[in-house]
Enzyme design. Structure first.
Site, PDB file in Angstrom:
ATOM      1  N   ARG A   1       0.844  -1.197   0.000  1.00  0.00           N
ATOM      2  CA  ARG A   1       0.000   0.000   0.000  1.00  0.00           C
ATOM      3  C   ARG A   1       0.880   1.248   0.000  1.00  0.00           C
ATOM      4  O   ARG A   1       1.822   1.352   0.783  1.00  0.00           O
ATOM      5  CB  ARG A   1      -0.912   0.026   1.224  1.00  0.00           C
ATOM      6  CG  ARG A   1      -1.889  -1.137   1.282  1.00  0.00           C
ATOM      7  CD  ARG A   1      -2.608  -1.154   2.619  1.00  0.00           C
ATOM      8  NE  ARG A   1      -3.522  -2.285   2.714  1.00  0.00           N
ATOM      9  CZ  ARG A   1      -4.174  -2.614   3.830  1.00  0.00           C
ATOM     10  NH1 ARG A   1      -3.996  -1.896   4.928  1.00  0.00           N
ATOM     11  NH2 ARG A   1      -4.985  -3.649   3.844  1.00  0.00           N
TER      12      ARG A   1
ATOM     13  N   ASP B   1       1.071   5.548   0.225  1.00  0.00           N
ATOM     14  CA  ASP B   1       0.352   6.688   0.780  1.00  0.00           C
ATOM     15  C   ASP B   1      -0.021   7.688  -0.304  1.00  0.00           C
ATOM     16  O   ASP B   1       0.467   7.620  -1.440  1.00  0.00           O
ATOM     17  CB  ASP B   1       1.211   7.386   1.833  1.00  0.00           C
ATOM     18  CG  ASP B   1       1.413   6.553   3.083  1.00  0.00           C
ATOM     19  OD1 ASP B   1       0.513   5.752   3.405  1.00  0.00           O
ATOM     20  OD2 ASP B   1       2.463   6.699   3.729  1.00  0.00           O
TER      21      ASP B   1
ATOM     22  N   ARG C   1      10.391   6.980   4.162  1.00  0.00           N
ATOM     23  CA  ARG C   1      10.358   8.442   4.245  1.00  0.00           C
ATOM     24  C   ARG C   1      11.018   8.943   5.523  1.00  0.00           C
ATOM     25  O   ARG C   1      11.669   9.996   5.535  1.00  0.00           O
ATOM     26  CB  ARG C   1       8.919   8.937   4.145  1.00  0.00           C
ATOM     27  CG  ARG C   1       8.311   8.757   2.757  1.00  0.00           C
ATOM     28  CD  ARG C   1       6.807   8.991   2.773  1.00  0.00           C
ATOM     29  NE  ARG C   1       6.468  10.314   3.264  1.00  0.00           N
ATOM     30  CZ  ARG C   1       5.225  10.684   3.610  1.00  0.00           C
ATOM     31  NH1 ARG C   1       4.231   9.806   3.544  1.00  0.00           N
ATOM     32  NH2 ARG C   1       4.995  11.908   4.036  1.00  0.00           N
TER      33      ARG C   1
END
Length: 247
Positions: free
Chosen positions: A50, A52, A198
């Site tokens: 998945r 973002d 990130r």
């Protein structure tokens, strides 16, 4: 029911992320709606990882089961016809065994994070790179990245809302290179925690800017404390670029 493995590419800018959301269009919904329109049935697609909101993919992998067997090139082309003008495309399609699962069968996932490191802002790559105007030392960033390689408790680099059962992960690769004005960070692992790439990128940026030392990065990892993480890098620079499966 025949099962299909699709490789999907998308620009994540206009989407709420991969997964269905109530506040806007997701990539998952766009792909499911396109398949449903040509196949004439309601479907659910399952992805390898998945992403973002704002995160892109050049090689997302999904699987979908259909009641009717279609030629793989028909699945690809018909889906793409119904995806237009959304920035999503099925790059390839193939029939796979019913035991294939895009997420559970994956043995490694690969990401790249792109940083545009120059004074001038991006024009062609707006929303596709993180623009950092101050100088970054890619060699120092790479040295710091090597302290994160291996099996560790990555609590420091884990989102507060992460739903993983354990913060323990094995990071197989974290390489940093400069290509002209662009710095690229390559990360590979069987699986990642929510926001892990990130978070690591934002921390490495601190080292590249000379605000953190290599030892500061190591200490942040060993602290196992989210508050010790550097600022999280924005989603726009992150790309899912590959998913590996057993031969």
């Amino acid at each position: 029911m025949p099962r299909y493995k699709l490789v999907v590419e998308y620009d994540g800018t206009p989407f709420t992320g991969w997964q269905h959301q109530t506040n806007g269009l997701s990539v998952q919904q766009a792909v499911e709606d396109a398949i449903a329109r040509f196949a004439g049935e309601t479907v659910r697609v399952h992805c390898a990882g998945r992403t973002d909101s704002g995160v892109h993919a050049t090689h997302q992998v999904v699987h979908v089961s259909l009641t009717r067997e279609w030629r793989p090139d028909t699945v690809r082309d018909a889906t793409n016809a119904h995806l237009r003008p959304a920035p999503v495309a099925v790059v390839s399609a193939q029939i796979v065994p019913e035991t294939f699962n895009a997420r559970l069968s994956a043995v490694k996932r690969h990401y790249v994070y792109r940083i545009l490191n120059r004074r001038a802002p991006p024009t062609l790559d707006v929303s596709r790179v993180w623009h950092v105007a101050w100088p970054l030392d890619a060699a120092v960033m790479h040295e710091a990245a090597q302290t994160l390689i291996g099996r560790h408790d990555f609590t420091t680099f884990r989102a507060a809302e992460c739903q993983a059962n354990s913060p323990i992960r094995t990071l197989d690769r974290l390489d940093v290179e400069r290509i002209g004005d662009e710095i690229r960070i390559y990360a590979s692992a069987r699986s990642f925690l929510h926001h892990q790439v990130r978070s690591m990128t934002g921390t490495l940026e601190r080292a590249g800017a000379g605000r953190w030392s290599v030892e500061d990065v190591r200490a942040a990892l060993e602290a196992r404390d989210r508050t010790r993480c550097g600022p999280m890098a924005p989603s726009m620079g992150l790309y899912l670029i590959g998913v590996d499966y057993p031969d």
